[in-house]
Design an enzyme around this catalytic site. Structure first.
Site, PDB file in Angstrom:
ATOM      1  N   GLU A  48       0.843  -0.992   0.077  1.00 62.39           N
ATOM      2  CA  GLU A  48       0.380  -0.043   0.364  1.00 62.39           C
ATOM      3  C   GLU A  48       0.805   1.491  -0.033  1.00 62.39           C
ATOM      4  OE1 GLU A  48      -2.879  -0.047   3.547  1.00 62.39           O
ATOM      5  OE2 GLU A  48      -3.983  -2.288   2.158  1.00 62.39           O
ATOM      6  N   THR A 219      -7.116   0.105 -19.899  1.00 65.84           N
ATOM      7  CA  THR A 219      -6.711  -1.086 -19.654  1.00 65.84           C
ATOM      8  C   THR A 219      -6.183  -1.425 -20.028  1.00 65.84           C
ATOM      9  OG1 THR A 219      -8.526  -1.915 -20.687  1.00 65.84           O
ATOM     10  CG2 THR A 219      -9.214  -2.318 -18.917  1.00 65.84           C
ATOM     11  N   LYS A 222      -5.985  -4.591 -23.605  1.00 66.90           N
ATOM     12  CA  LYS A 222      -6.523  -5.217 -24.740  1.00 66.90           C
ATOM     13  C   LYS A 222      -5.118  -5.098 -25.942  1.00 66.90           C
ATOM     14  CE  LYS A 222     -10.993  -3.689 -22.886  1.00 66.90           C
ATOM     15  NZ  LYS A 222     -11.244  -2.861 -22.089  1.00 66.90           N
ATOM     16  N   ARG A 228      -3.892  -7.983 -17.282  1.00 68.01           N
ATOM     17  CA  ARG A 228      -5.560  -7.476 -16.542  1.00 68.01           C
ATOM     18  C   ARG A 228      -5.445  -6.482 -15.825  1.00 68.01           C
ATOM     19  NH1 ARG A 228      -8.789 -10.322 -19.528  1.00 68.01           N
ATOM     20  NH2 ARG A 228     -10.738  -8.670 -19.119  1.00 68.01           N
TER      21      ARG A 228
HETATM   22  N1  DSN Z   1     -16.160  -5.265 -20.864  1.00 68.43           N
HETATM   23  C1  DSN Z   1     -14.910  -4.465 -22.322  1.00 68.43           C
HETATM   24  C2  DSN Z   1     -15.107  -4.472 -23.214  1.00 68.43           C
HETATM   25  O1  DSN Z   1     -15.547  -5.626 -23.815  1.00 68.43           O
HETATM   26  O2  DSN Z   1     -15.423  -4.067 -24.535  1.00 68.43           O
HETATM   27  C3  DSN Z   1     -14.981  -2.879 -22.042  1.00 68.43           C
HETATM   28  O3  DSN Z   1     -14.237  -2.788 -20.241  1.00 68.43           O
END
Ligand code: DSN
Length: 410
Positions: A48, A219, A222, A228
């Site tokens: 923390e 995020t 992606k 993640r």
């Molecule tokens: N759940 C994600 C998506 O599939 O676009 C967005 O956070």
């Protein structure tokens, strides 16, 4: 592993990931190095606080990890400040809102059926419980973001924060226009770039920070292809201090140091020249897929794509719902998700569309021809959803197509 039930589920998931075409636009396949960082002993450590300002002893090694993650993502986005501790995109958005808003303040975000995210103020999200939320959408004909509507609603509603960015939008986002509108009403502007982060850091999509956007959230798993989690960036010193306080102790406790290590490794990979070649191929592949559908006269939301996403109105193209499309694709080893389309008459559980993303299969080595062949298989099944013989044949074709994967290592 001694827990045989979990081991079995992991093995089955490995098989699924190996044998299916993965088209969920928000998913990707991380490198072995990212996986190793995720699965490392860093999971054992409480930390923390922030590097060199912790509330626990023994943080000297995790400090190195977190500082590297911060420095690398700042370099990628050319940002003055980064917080890499949020556990997800939703947490990143919540922490950013909590940093600059009071409960009851007004927010304006993109409508879910136009491609926005739940946390942009959708009624089932807690963001709409703690803030007064309104939404803007896309133009009915072009499906492009409707800046006239945003300007009108912004001037009437006077939100304290405007949110741009989307989970299902296949065109370039004009951050300059958003910033102009925010400036006109004295609002802060937040860009949620979760989907397009990988394109931004390789210069293939404009960077919101170049246009004075106040806060950027994303995020990391992606197009950015990391473990993640979430990140928050800003160039504003005062907002930066509020963000750190808002993440910890405001909305989270101990950071997930193994996940942060996975982020750091992914950012290291994203700084390499190969990552730009990969991202270019992501766009080439989604354009190839869109081109084939358009050649066969199918209806794409916005008429095409500039990024990693293709949105297909399956109801208008094939006379089936998004749910039916998702289910029939599952039968031939294709994983994708149903998606609302602008002004959708079906509920979000059924939908009229599907969202197809190219990042994951591009990571596996697919090129344009693979996506063109994929489009042909999908079209023939969508046109004959009750033909079980054809479904069997097409499933085998998909299995053969998946085997073409791994011919390029990005
Ligand atoms: N759940 C994600 C998506 O599939 O676009 C967005 O956070």
């Amino acid at each position: 592993m001694k827990d045989l039930k979990i081991l079995k589920a992991i093995k089955n998931e490995q098989k699924r990931q190996d044998e299916h075409v993965e088209l969920i636009a928000s998913e990707n396949f991380v490198s072995q190095d990212v996986l190793e960082a995720n699965g490392s002993i860093l999971t054992n450590k409480y930390a923390e606080g922030y590097p060199s300002k912790r509330y626990y002893g023994g943080c000297e090694n995790v400090d190195v990890v977190e500082q590297l993650a911060i420095d690398r993502i700042k370099k990628l986005f050319n940002a003055n400040f980064a917080n890499v501790q949020t556990h997800s995109g939703t947490q990143a958005n919540w922490s950013a809102y909590n940093a600059v808003l009071e409960s009851g303040d007004k927010i304006l975000g993109m409508a879910l059926d136009s491609g926005g995210h739940l946390t942009h103020g959708f009624h089932v999200s807690s963001t709409s419980k703690y803030f007064q939320a309104k939404s803007y959408g896309v133009d009915k004909e072009t499906h492009l973001i409707d800046f006239d509507e945003i300007r009108r609603v912004a001037h009437e509603f006077k939100p304290k924060l405007i949110i741009c960015g989307a989970s299902a939008y296949s065109r370039i986002i004009d951050f300059k226009k958003f910033k102009e509108i925010a400036n006109e009403i004295g609002a802060l502007l937040l860009a949620d770039v979760a989907h397009i982060a990988g394109l931004i850091v390789t210069g293939l999509h404009p960077n919101p920070l170049d246009f004075g956007v106040d806060i950027v959230t994303s995020t990391t798993h992606k197009t950015l292809r990391g473990s993640r989690g979430g990140i928050i960036l800003t160039n504003d010193k005062e907002i930066a201090m509020k963000i750190d306080k808002s993440v910890f102790p405001g909305t989270q406790g101990g950071p997930l140091m193994n996940q942060i290590a996975g982020k750091a490794v992914a950012f290291y990979e994203a700084l390499k020249p190969e990552f730009k070649i990969y991202q270019k191929q992501v766009i080439k592949n989604s354009k190839a897929f869109a081109k084939r559908l358009l050649e066969k006269n199918f209806l794409l939301i916005s008429g095409g794509t500039d990024n990693h996403i293709v949105l297909v109105n399956v109801k208008k193209s094939f006379g089936i719902t998004g749910q039916e499309a998702e289910d029939i694709m599952q039968k031939i080893n294709i994983t994708l998700n149903k998606n609302t389309v602008p002004f959708d008459e079906e509920s979000p559980r059924i939908t009229s569309g599907i969202r197809v993303g190219s990042p994951a299969m591009t990571s596996k080595g697919w090129i344009e021809q693979d996506f063109t062949d994929l489009a042909d298989i999908m079209i023939s099944v969508f046109k004959n959803i009750d033909d079980n013989e054809l479904i069997k044949i097409k499933k085998q074709e998909i299995i053969n197509l998946v085997k073409r994967a791994n011919r390029i290592k990005w």
